[in-house]
Design an enzyme around this catalytic site. Structure first.
Site, short mmCIF file in Angstrom:
data_model
loop_
_atom_site.label_atom_id
_atom_site.label_comp_id
_atom_site.label_asym_id
_atom_site.label_seq_id
_atom_site.Cartn_x
_atom_site.Cartn_y
_atom_site.Cartn_z
N HIS A 130 0.86 -1.18 0.00
CA HIS A 130 0.00 0.00 0.00
C HIS A 130 0.90 1.23 0.00
O HIS A 130 2.02 1.20 0.49
CB HIS A 130 -0.87 -0.04 1.26
CG HIS A 130 -1.96 0.96 1.31
ND1 HIS A 130 -1.75 2.29 1.62
CD2 HIS A 130 -3.30 0.84 1.09
CE1 HIS A 130 -2.91 2.93 1.61
NE2 HIS A 130 -3.87 2.08 1.29
N ASP A 207 2.67 -4.61 8.16
CA ASP A 207 1.41 -3.90 7.96
C ASP A 207 0.30 -4.92 8.12
O ASP A 207 0.08 -5.78 7.26
CB ASP A 207 1.41 -3.29 6.55
CG ASP A 207 0.07 -2.68 6.15
OD1 ASP A 207 -0.91 -2.84 6.91
OD2 ASP A 207 0.00 -2.08 5.07
N GLN A 210 -4.90 -5.67 6.77
CA GLN A 210 -5.83 -6.68 6.26
C GLN A 210 -5.77 -7.98 7.04
O GLN A 210 -6.76 -8.70 7.14
CB GLN A 210 -5.52 -6.96 4.79
CG GLN A 210 -5.69 -5.77 3.87
CD GLN A 210 -7.11 -5.24 3.83
OE1 GLN A 210 -8.07 -6.00 3.92
NE2 GLN A 210 -7.25 -3.93 3.69
N LYS A 233 -10.87 -1.73 10.02
CA LYS A 233 -10.86 -2.97 9.26
C LYS A 233 -11.31 -4.16 10.12
O LYS A 233 -11.54 -5.25 9.62
CB LYS A 233 -9.46 -3.29 8.72
CG LYS A 233 -8.72 -2.12 8.10
CD LYS A 233 -9.09 -1.87 6.68
CE LYS A 233 -8.11 -0.88 6.05
NZ LYS A 233 -8.50 -0.48 4.71
N CYS A 371 -4.71 2.11 -3.89
CA CYS A 371 -3.51 2.67 -3.27
C CYS A 371 -2.31 1.73 -3.40
O CYS A 371 -1.46 1.66 -2.52
CB CYS A 371 -3.74 3.02 -1.79
SG CYS A 371 -4.90 4.36 -1.55
#
Length: 413
Positions: A130, A207, A210, A233, A371
């Site tokens: 991202h 990261d 997700q 999320k 993104c």
């Protein structure tokens, strides 16, 4: 709605009753919400927690001795304890509240990286990142003279791990990669990445925007140095996130922002910093949304990640089979290990046009580059149409999307 209403066995109809927005219509059609990778919908328990804070114990935290301040502080800190348990952090002081994954990555970039990197050092990211895990490191390389290296991605949307190991030398001081791709759904082999990076003395940031909602996260087992979480999320509110960091690293890092709460003592000559985690939490925080994040995590845990994951895997498999049956559709991201994301392109059709026509059928999907422009360039496409699934989605809803795709493709060709 009582949280005890959830059955032990996963029942999607029962789950859906906790999400009031699913009862609305869009363009005269029942809402089919397949944009969960962008943000999930919120259960009534989260909405109630948010409003309850403002109705009953709205006050600033950590600074007051009156009852409301003490209640607000207790609720805020209870979320820290819940997050610690949710990701199995060793200590509660390793949980830093931020505005989200973007701020968490920037915090590490502007404190750890800017302090520790110099010319000749290297940072490794992946080709599926991202923008929030690309741009901060580009800025840091400009400040420090360090170099940015990229792990390439194959045609299936998986990292070329042999190339990663070739890039990994003692010059590498930081590896920052996405745990699960927002564009492709690919689950990356992060344990292998972490173990290899540590062998050359590099630290690793993940990261988890997700992955946190789909996968069981154990930061001690992973042995990652930093892990970033985005509340919205994980069925929680927007504007709140988490940075996990190993205590020794956090202790050695300078503050990210200056102001109230992150100080221990201030004079005009010198300021000393507060202890962890407050050193990194300057100013009045997003108290209400932090309190509501606890309700979101509690909700997920009551249902059970294992059951949610099984349900989402069934949805992904069904959607993948149905999409592949449509002439002219090409799936982008066919990794063996995926979270519930199905990205695709339609020959001769722009994703934005497809998204508009699906919206006319009440189906909310995401279109564009998500993104991840460098990743789209890798596949030589302007973007994809992305359907991403959550605990409250159904096969019947997928059927509605597939029917809508047939109608849209017929109109656009």
């Amino acid at each position: 709605m009582s949280t005890t209403a959830l059955h032990i066995a996963f029942d999607v109809d029962q789950v859906r009753r906790h999400f009031p927005i699913l009862n609305r219509e869009v363009k005269g059609k029942p809402l089919v919400y397949f944009d969960n990778a962008a943000t999930t919908q919120k259960p009534v328990e989260v909405i109630d927690a948010l409003t309850s804070y403002y109705q009953y114990f709205n006050a600033n935290i950590h600074r007051g001795i009156h009852s409301l301040a003490e209640e607000a502080t207790a609720a805020y800190e209870a979320t820290r304890d819940t997050v610690q348990q949710f990701i199995n952090a060793k200590q509660r002081e390793e949980i830093i509240f931020t505005r989200g994954v973007t701020e968490s990555i920037n915090l590490v970039a502007y404190t750890w990286a800017r302090t520790n990197l110099k010319a000749g050092d290297e940072i490794i990211i992946s080709g599926m990142e991202h923008h929030s895990n690309i741009v901060p490191w580009q800025l840091i390389t400009e400040m420090t003279g360090a170099t940015l290296k990229v792990i390439p991605v194959d045609d299936n949307g998986e990292l070329l791990m042999d190339e990663f190991h070739k890039l990994l030398t003692e010059k590498v001081k930081l590896v920052s990669v996405v745990h699960a791709s927002n564009s492709l759904g690919t689950i990356n082999p992060v344990k292998e990445i972490i173990d290899a990076a540590h062998k050359v003395g590099a630290i690793v940031m993940l990261d988890g925007a997700q992955s946190t909602v789909h996968l069981d996260i154990d930061v001690q087992e992973l042995d990652c140095d930093f892990f970033a979480i985005s509340s919205h999320k994980v069925y929680g509110p927007t504007g709140i996130g988490v940075l996990y960091g190993k205590r020794a690293l956090l202790e050695a890092m300078p503050p990210f922002m200056g102001g109230g709460e992150m100080i221990k003592d201030v004079t005009f000559e010198k300021t000393t910093w507060n202890e962890l985690p407050y050193k990194f939490e300057a100013g009045t925080p997003n108290i209400a949304d932090t309190v509501a994040l606890k309700a979101a995590i509690d909700f997920v845990q009551r249902i059970g990640k294992k059951q949610i994951r099984m349900h989402e895997e069934q949805l992904l498999q069904y959607a993948t089979e149905e999409l592949q049956s449509i002439n002219g559709i090409r799936l982008i991201g066919t990794a063996k290990q995926k979270v519930s994301v199905a990205s695709f392109v339609v020959e001769g059709v722009h994703p934005q046009d497809l998204g508009i026509l699906l919206d006319n059928q009440g189906v909310a999907v995401r279109t564009g580059h998500h993104c991840t422009q460098p990743l789209m360039n890798r596949f030589d496409i302007p973007g994809t149409t992305r359907a991403s699934f959550a605990m409250y989605n159904t096969k019947d809803e997928i059927d509605v999307m597939i029917a809508g795709l047939h109608k849209a493709i017929k109109l656009l060709r």
